[in-house]
Design a protein around this motif. Structure first.
Motif, mmCIF file in Angstrom:
data_model
loop_
_atom_site.group_PDB
_atom_site.id
_atom_site.type_symbol
_atom_site.label_atom_id
_atom_site.label_comp_id
_atom_site.label_asym_id
_atom_site.label_seq_id
_atom_site.Cartn_x
_atom_site.Cartn_y
_atom_site.Cartn_z
ATOM 1 N N TYR A 72 0.868 -1.179 0.000
ATOM 2 C CA TYR A 72 0.000 0.000 0.000
ATOM 3 C C TYR A 72 0.901 1.224 0.000
ATOM 4 C CZ TYR A 72 -4.018 2.893 1.455
ATOM 5 O OH TYR A 72 -5.036 3.823 1.524
ATOM 6 N N VAL B 63 1.494 5.424 -0.307
ATOM 7 C CA VAL B 63 0.913 6.758 -0.150
ATOM 8 C C VAL B 63 1.960 7.769 -0.612
ATOM 9 C CG1 VAL B 63 0.021 8.496 1.448
ATOM 10 C CG2 VAL B 63 -0.555 6.082 1.792
ATOM 11 N N LEU C 221 -6.591 3.717 -5.093
ATOM 12 C CA LEU C 221 -7.611 3.765 -4.045
ATOM 13 C C LEU C 221 -8.116 5.172 -3.763
ATOM 14 C CD1 LEU C 221 -5.782 1.378 -1.604
ATOM 15 C CD2 LEU C 221 -7.873 0.857 -2.851
ATOM 16 N N LYS C 222 -7.209 6.150 -3.816
ATOM 17 C CA LYS C 222 -7.568 7.502 -3.403
ATOM 18 C C LYS C 222 -6.700 8.514 -4.139
ATOM 19 C CE LYS C 222 -7.920 10.315 0.783
ATOM 20 N NZ LYS C 222 -7.654 10.371 2.221
ATOM 21 N N GLY C 223 -7.311 9.632 -4.496
ATOM 22 C CA GLY C 223 -6.558 10.730 -5.078
ATOM 23 C C GLY C 223 -6.334 10.613 -6.570
ATOM 24 N N GLU C 224 -5.417 11.471 -7.045
ATOM 25 C CA GLU C 224 -5.085 11.528 -8.465
ATOM 26 C C GLU C 224 -3.577 11.614 -8.639
ATOM 27 O OE1 GLU C 224 -7.349 14.281 -10.900
ATOM 28 O OE2 GLU C 224 -8.761 14.522 -9.234
ATOM 29 N N LYS D 223 -6.890 8.180 -11.406
ATOM 30 C CA LYS D 223 -7.594 8.581 -10.189
ATOM 31 C C LYS D 223 -8.202 7.343 -9.548
ATOM 32 C CE LYS D 223 -11.664 9.641 -12.868
ATOM 33 N NZ LYS D 223 -12.584 10.618 -13.356
ATOM 34 N N ALA D 224 -8.776 7.539 -8.365
ATOM 35 C CA ALA D 224 -9.382 6.440 -7.632
ATOM 36 C C ALA D 224 -10.297 5.636 -8.549
ATOM 37 C CB ALA D 224 -10.160 6.973 -6.432
ATOM 38 N N SER E 287 -2.842 15.098 -6.079
ATOM 39 C CA SER E 287 -3.795 15.475 -5.034
ATOM 40 C C SER E 287 -3.108 15.441 -3.672
ATOM 41 C CB SER E 287 -5.000 14.530 -5.059
ATOM 42 O OG SER E 287 -4.581 13.193 -4.978
ATOM 43 N N THR F 55 -3.241 13.416 -1.220
ATOM 44 C CA THR F 55 -2.568 12.112 -1.161
ATOM 45 C C THR F 55 -2.981 11.308 -2.378
ATOM 46 O OG1 THR F 55 -4.283 10.990 0.136
ATOM 47 C CG2 THR F 55 -2.476 12.023 1.371
ATOM 48 N N GLU G 239 -2.990 7.357 -3.273
ATOM 49 C CA GLU G 239 -2.837 6.084 -2.581
ATOM 50 C C GLU G 239 -3.216 4.930 -3.506
ATOM 51 O OE1 GLU G 239 -4.716 6.249 1.306
ATOM 52 O OE2 GLU G 239 -4.342 8.415 1.402
#
Length: 117
Positions: free
Chosen positions: A38, A40, A61-64, A77-78, A96, A98, A100
Motif C-alpha cells: 500500500y 501513499v 484507491l484515493k486521489g489523483e 484517479k481512484a 492530489s 494524497t 494512494e
C-alpha cells in the motif's frame, strides 16, 4: 488465513520524500506467489522512473496522479487500475493531497525486503 487492517501495519519510508509503503501481504505471512503493498504519495511527491524484471498490478484507491513510462503519461484517479509489464519503465507523481494505491508484485527475493521473508 490471515486477516488484517492496513492501519495496523507500520508505515515505512521508501527513500523517496513524501512516499511511504505498508507491506500488507508477503512471504513471511505465507504468501508464496504475490506480495501486496500500500503506497501513499503526498502532493507533488514522486517515485522516479525505474524498471524491474517483474510485473506490477496496481489499483488506485484515493486521489489523483500521473503514471508515466517516460514516453507517455496517464492521468489516473481512484478506481483506475493498471498493469506494468516486466522491464517497462514506470514512475509515479501525486497530484492530489494524497495519492494512494495498492501494488501487487510476484514474491521474488530480489523484489521483497529480507525481513518480509
Amino acid at each position: 488465513m490471515f486477516v488484517g487492517h492496513y492501519l495496523e501495519v507500520p508505515e515505512e519510508e521508501t527513500g523517496f520524500e513524501g512516499v511511504t509503503i505498508r507491506w500488507l501481504v508477503y512471504p513471511k505471512l505465507g504468501a508464496k506467489n504475490f506480495a501486496m503493498r500500500y503506497f501513499v504519495l503526498k502532493k507533488d511527491s514522486e517515485i522516479p522512473i525505474h524498471q524491474h524484471d517483474w510485473e506490477h498490478e496496481i489499483f488506485i484507491l484515493k486521489g489523483e496522479g500521473i503514471i508515466t513510462n517516460g514516453e507517455e503519461e496517464h492521468h489516473v484517479k481512484a478506481g483506475n487500475f493498471l498493469y506494468v509489464p516486466p522491464n517497462e519503465p514506470h514512475g509515479y507523481k501525486a497530484l492530489s493531497e494524497t495519492f494512494e494505491f495498492l501494488c501487487l508484485i510476484p514474491a521474488k527475493k530480489e523484489a521483497i525486503p529480507e525481513d518480509k521473508w
